[in-house]
Scaffold this motif. Structure first.
Motif, mmCIF file in Angstrom:
data_model
loop_
_atom_site.group_PDB
_atom_site.id
_atom_site.type_symbol
_atom_site.label_atom_id
_atom_site.label_comp_id
_atom_site.label_asym_id
_atom_site.label_seq_id
_atom_site.Cartn_x
_atom_site.Cartn_y
_atom_site.Cartn_z
ATOM 1 N N ALA B 3 3.011 -26.351 2.491
ATOM 2 C CA ALA B 3 4.348 -26.951 2.431
ATOM 3 C C ALA B 3 4.815 -27.325 3.829
ATOM 4 C CB ALA B 3 5.328 -25.983 1.783
ATOM 5 N N THR B 7 5.580 -31.062 5.045
ATOM 6 C CA THR B 7 6.885 -31.444 5.585
ATOM 7 C C THR B 7 6.722 -32.154 6.921
ATOM 8 O OG1 THR B 7 7.701 -29.398 4.643
ATOM 9 C CG2 THR B 7 9.190 -30.609 6.054
ATOM 10 N N VAL B 395 8.354 -24.341 0.414
ATOM 11 C CA VAL B 395 8.228 -25.449 -0.545
ATOM 12 C C VAL B 395 9.569 -26.120 -0.746
ATOM 13 C CG1 VAL B 395 7.143 -26.057 -2.707
ATOM 14 C CG2 VAL B 395 6.758 -23.813 -1.727
ATOM 15 N N PHE B 398 10.393 -28.372 1.909
ATOM 16 C CA PHE B 398 9.676 -29.626 1.748
ATOM 17 C C PHE B 398 10.372 -30.534 0.741
ATOM 18 C CE2 PHE B 398 6.355 -31.970 -0.649
ATOM 19 C CZ PHE B 398 6.125 -32.936 0.304
#
Ligand code: HDD
Ligand code: HEM
Ligand code: HEM
Lengths: 333, 433
Positions: B3, B7, B395, B398
């Motif tokens: 993640a 990102t 996550v 992200f």
């Protein structure tokens, strides 16, 4: 050398609070009702902020760069423990910049889309200022925990609480106050001037009350902050001085002395910042374990030299051009 | 970790497009402005203002996404920054300085019409371009350091004897910045040229758009012609500095002399061989070492846990190089038609097709550099997984950025389209011929 860098951080912080503060404040101000003055107020704010807003926000980036190059220990601690508030701050910065630019450059200036931009601009200004306050409060709250294994204590507790919220509100009030004072001098329109003047005076009270709120919150959290503040002669002196400027401020506002009003208002904010810094200098961040000072976290000397060099040479370019920028736009043509 | 990677990749992939525009578009604008100040005709002024609006929009979005990046380095890779900050902060501090100047200059330029001496005003526009360009160089130098860490001694997992100057002028900085700056010029030049080709084909103000097209494409085509050379230089450095990356880019599994270069093809990692590619015998040896018989290190020389994702690297590399040669060819044609003085409509049609391709190549190129460096964040020294933040729930971080950036990208494109449409009507009325 470390002192020079602290000086640069301090100066950037100061300029960011004053210039960036006006910028945020102007956005928040646009959320307040203004009746028929809404449209002219927007024009004034566009005019006043348009040329300088990018420059105003460079101070924050400067602080970030100095921290990660010169004081990586502080930088990484903040980025880990205050991950969530930083994220919130970034969200605000992105939306705010985009909304302001879009509002100006949308080829079709339709009322609905303009209203959406303005709303976004205002809301994100409010939001970003609030999280700035949360982050500032977390620095000296002593709740950053470097060793804990619980996610709650590591990533939430450092910034979650009454005191950070109070500081967030305080910062909002300071920013709007600065903006209102500043904008008085940016327009010739009598009605608008009066509008800003009224807000400046009202907001002055908000600053006082929310400042009191910060103290109460710190007492409620059983921090030693409030008592330390009163016991330390330097901070106490600074506070007394700041309060004594109120009389002058009110006189100048009423008399319409724009420059003096601006000087006094920024003086007050400067003193507040000074008091906050004096309280726990030379530590930059208080944690549950040990305070992180600039001295313990500094990079090797070779790096610091390069950083100072970059900053000094950069200043030789930046300050003259900034002064030129302000002269070109702040002198009435 | 995925993640956090995603990102970073997404933020950078977003930022780089805006950065490329922000650092090259001001030059086009200044060129148009120069013609206006010299000849004083209204079309040049209109063009300057048109491009100025483009610069303003993309600069602002580039600036906010850049601000995000400067935080994200710490938010996502705190353990990397702890070591890397002191070593490689220098280009970032110079980058910051250059951005500051850029931000001041853009304020002056955007709002300074009629407030300054015209040539001083023109100069502020040029300063926007120059400082943007310089800052691009600094930041790519920082990326070069991740590929070729230098300027320190790595003792027991910590950096000592830090030399920031040496770190900044690391062995990879020169070829990467050269390649990147050309990439920015050519992709933006082609995109702007393509947009005006489109407007030329659709609109009434033919002279206006032809003039705009010529300014942008002259930059773009010149850069496109130089790019294969710069790319070749980059390839040679990579062969020396990061043989694993080169091997992954080329799907070169076994060390060999007289190594073939594959056009197309899918590397099959299980079987350790290239499938369906067209081999050009000896070309890879030549490209990497200027000698058809030189030995080229293959992936077999590295433990498999140190392999970059071969498939991704190879495909991205092929995309970039393919587009690069296509653009160079179009660049050649452009200069040919420029000398002849007429551009046939089919050529303009092709230019329209090239609007997005430069950006695609830029993204593909970054994928090559970044994915090709895996699993290292500092090549050969620190693994990416040791650098990642301990903060849980990345996550969501992200997803947040995904939504934010997609929204922002959509809004920017929408705004830009509105600008172009409004300009189109205005220009057609004013300058039709
Ligand atoms: C697509 C555009 C793109 C661009 C412009 C860049 N990168 Fe990159 N970056 C990626 C695409 C990418 C990637 C390919 O998407 C990576 C590699 C693997 C991954 O999952 O993300 C990545 C990963 C990645 C990571 C995480 C560690 C890692 O997986 O390697 C860092 C710290 C950087 N990059 C740093 C940079 C810096 C400092 C850049 C510019 C100066 C830069 N990247 C440009
Ligand atoms: C880790 C990577 C990066 C970081 C930390 C970073 C940081 C920044 C920051 C803080 C800004 C905003 C400055 C402002 O407010 O004016 C910015 C904008 C910019 N960045 Fe980056 N950047 C990165 C990657 C890149 C790359 C790869 C390039 C291009 C090659 C680039 C080129 C630019 C340019 C030209 C601008 C100016 C904005 C514009 O003109 O659109 N940056 N970047
Ligand atoms: C025409 C032939 C081309 C060749 C042979 C070539 C070669 C290369 C090589 C070997 C690298 C890896 C460098 C490294 O990892 O250090 C690279 C990276 C890159 N390429 Fe290309 N390239 C070509 C065309 C292009 C074009 C047309 C563009 C964009 C318009 C482009 C954009 C990039 C970018 C953005 C990078 C990553 C940044 C960097 O490493 O500087 N390339 N290229």
């Amino acid at each position: 050398m470390i002192e020079i860098l602290i000086g640069f951080i301090g100066a950037s912080l100061w300029l960011y609070i004053l210039l960036g503060g006006i910028d945020y404040g102007a956005g928040i101000l646009e959320l307040l009702p203004a009746g028929a003055l809404r449209e002219p107020r927007k024009q004034v704010i566009n005019q006043a902020m348009g040329p300088v807003w990018e420059a105003n926000h460079m101070w924050l980036i400067l602080i970030v760069v100095i921290l990660f190059m010169g004081f990586p220990g502080i930088f990484t601690t903040l980025m880990i423990s205050l991950h969530l508030p930083m994220l919130a701050l970034l969200l605000g910065i992105v939306i705010r910049g985009a909304a302001f630019t879009f509002r100006h450059y949308d080829a079709i200036q339709a009322p609905t889309s303009q209203r959406v931009y303005t709303l976004l601009f205002g809301a994100s200004s409010l939001w970003t200022a609030f999280w700035l306050g949360i982050i500032a409060a977390s620095l000296n709250r002593g709740t950053i925990d470097l060793e804990t294994r619980s996610a709650w204590e590591a990533y939430i507790l450092p910034w979650c609480g009454l005191y950070p919220v109070a500081v967030g509100l305080f910062i909002i009030c300071i920013f709007v106050f600065l903006a209102a004072v500043y904008l008085i001098g940016e327009t010739e329109d009598a009605a608008l001037r009066q509008h800003f003047t009224r807000h400046a005076m009202l907001l002055n009270w908000c600053v006082v009350f929310s400042g009191g709120g910060v103290f109460l919150a710190s007492l409620a959290e059983r921090q030693s902050l409030a008592s330390a503040f009163v016991r330390n002669p330097a901070t106490l002196g600074v506070m007394v001085l700041a309060s004594s400027l109120f009389a002058a401020l009110w006189r100048f506002i009423r008399a319409g002395r724009i420059r003096l009003t601006r000087a006094v208002a920024s003086g007050q904010v400067t003193l507040i910042l000074l008091g906050w810094v004096l309280l726990y200098a030379p530590n930059a961040v208080l944690t549950r374990q040990k305070p992180l000072s600039f001295y313990d976290t500094a990079s090797p000397p070779a790096t610091l030299w390069q950083l100072v060099l970059a900053l000094v040479i950069g200043s030789l370019f930046i300050f003259p051009s900034l002064i030129y920028l302000f002269r070109v736009f702040k002198m009435k043509p | 970790m995925m993640a956090a990677r995603a990102t970073m990749a997404f933020s950078l992939g977003f930022h780089i497009i805006f950065a490329a525009i922000g650092m090259t578009m001001p030059f086009f604008m200044s060129a148009a402005h120069y013609f206006f100040l010299r000849r004083g005709n209204a079309a040049d002024l209109e063009l300057t203002k048109l491009w100025m609006k483009g610069v303003a929009i993309f600069f602002a979005v580039g600036a906010v996404s850049g601000t995000v990046l400067s935080f994200e380095l710490g938010l996502l890779w705190p353990r990397f920054m702890l070591h890397a900050g002191p070593i490689i902060g220098m280009p970032f501090s110079w980058e910051g300085t250059a951005f500051f100047l850029e931000a001041v200059a853009i304020g002056l330029f955007l709002y300074g019409w009629k407030r300054m001496h015209p040539w001083v005003h023109w100069a502020t526009g040029l300063v926007v371009g120059i400082s943007g360009f310089v800052s691009g160089i600094f930041v790519v130098a920082a990326n070069g350091w991740m590929n070729a860490p230098s300027g320190f001694d790595w003792v027991n997992g910590a950096a000592q004897n830090v030399d920031p100057v040496k770190a900044m002028f690391n062995p990879a900085w020169a070829h990467q910045t050269l390649h990147m700056q050309l990439a920015a010029l050519q992709s933006v030049g082609f995109a702007v040229g393509g947009i005006h080709a489109f407007l030329y084909l659709r609109g009434k103000a033919h002279d206006f758009h032809l003039h705009a097209l010529k300014i942008a494409m002259t930059f773009g085509a010149a850069a496109a012609l130089l790019q294969p050379l710069a790319g070749h230089i980059a390839g040679q450095h990579v062969a020396r500095l990061q043989p694993a990356k080169l091997a992954a880019m080329e799907g070169h599994f076994e060390t060999s002399t007289h190594a073939p270069l594959y056009i197309g093809g899918i590397p099959d990692v299980e079987m350790r061989q290239m499938k369906w590619g067209i081999p050009l015998p000896g070309m890879l040896s030549f490209i990497a070492h200027d000698d058809f018989n030189a030995e080229v290190t293959g992936l077999d020389r590295f433990p498999e846990k140190d392999w970059p994702p071969v498939l991704v690297c190879h495909i991205a590399f092929q995309i970039m190089v393919g587009i690069g040669f296509a653009m160079a060819f179009i660049g050649l044609l452009y200069f040919w038609f420029l000398r002849r003085g007429v551009f046939p409509p089919w050529f303009l049609g092709i230019l329209v097709l090239f609007i997005p391709l430069g950006a695609v190549a830029v993204e593909a190129g970054w994928v090559v550099t970044e994915v090709g460096r895996q699993p290292w964040i500092m090549c050969g020294l620190m693994r990416t997984r040791d650098a990642v933040t301990p903060v849980p729930g990345m996550v969501y971080h992200f997803y947040l950025f995904l939504v934010l950036y997609l929204g922002l990208a959509a809004a920017t494109v929408w705004l830009f389209a509105r600008q172009v449409r409004a300009a189109q009507t205005r220009i057609s009325l004013k300058f039709h011929d």
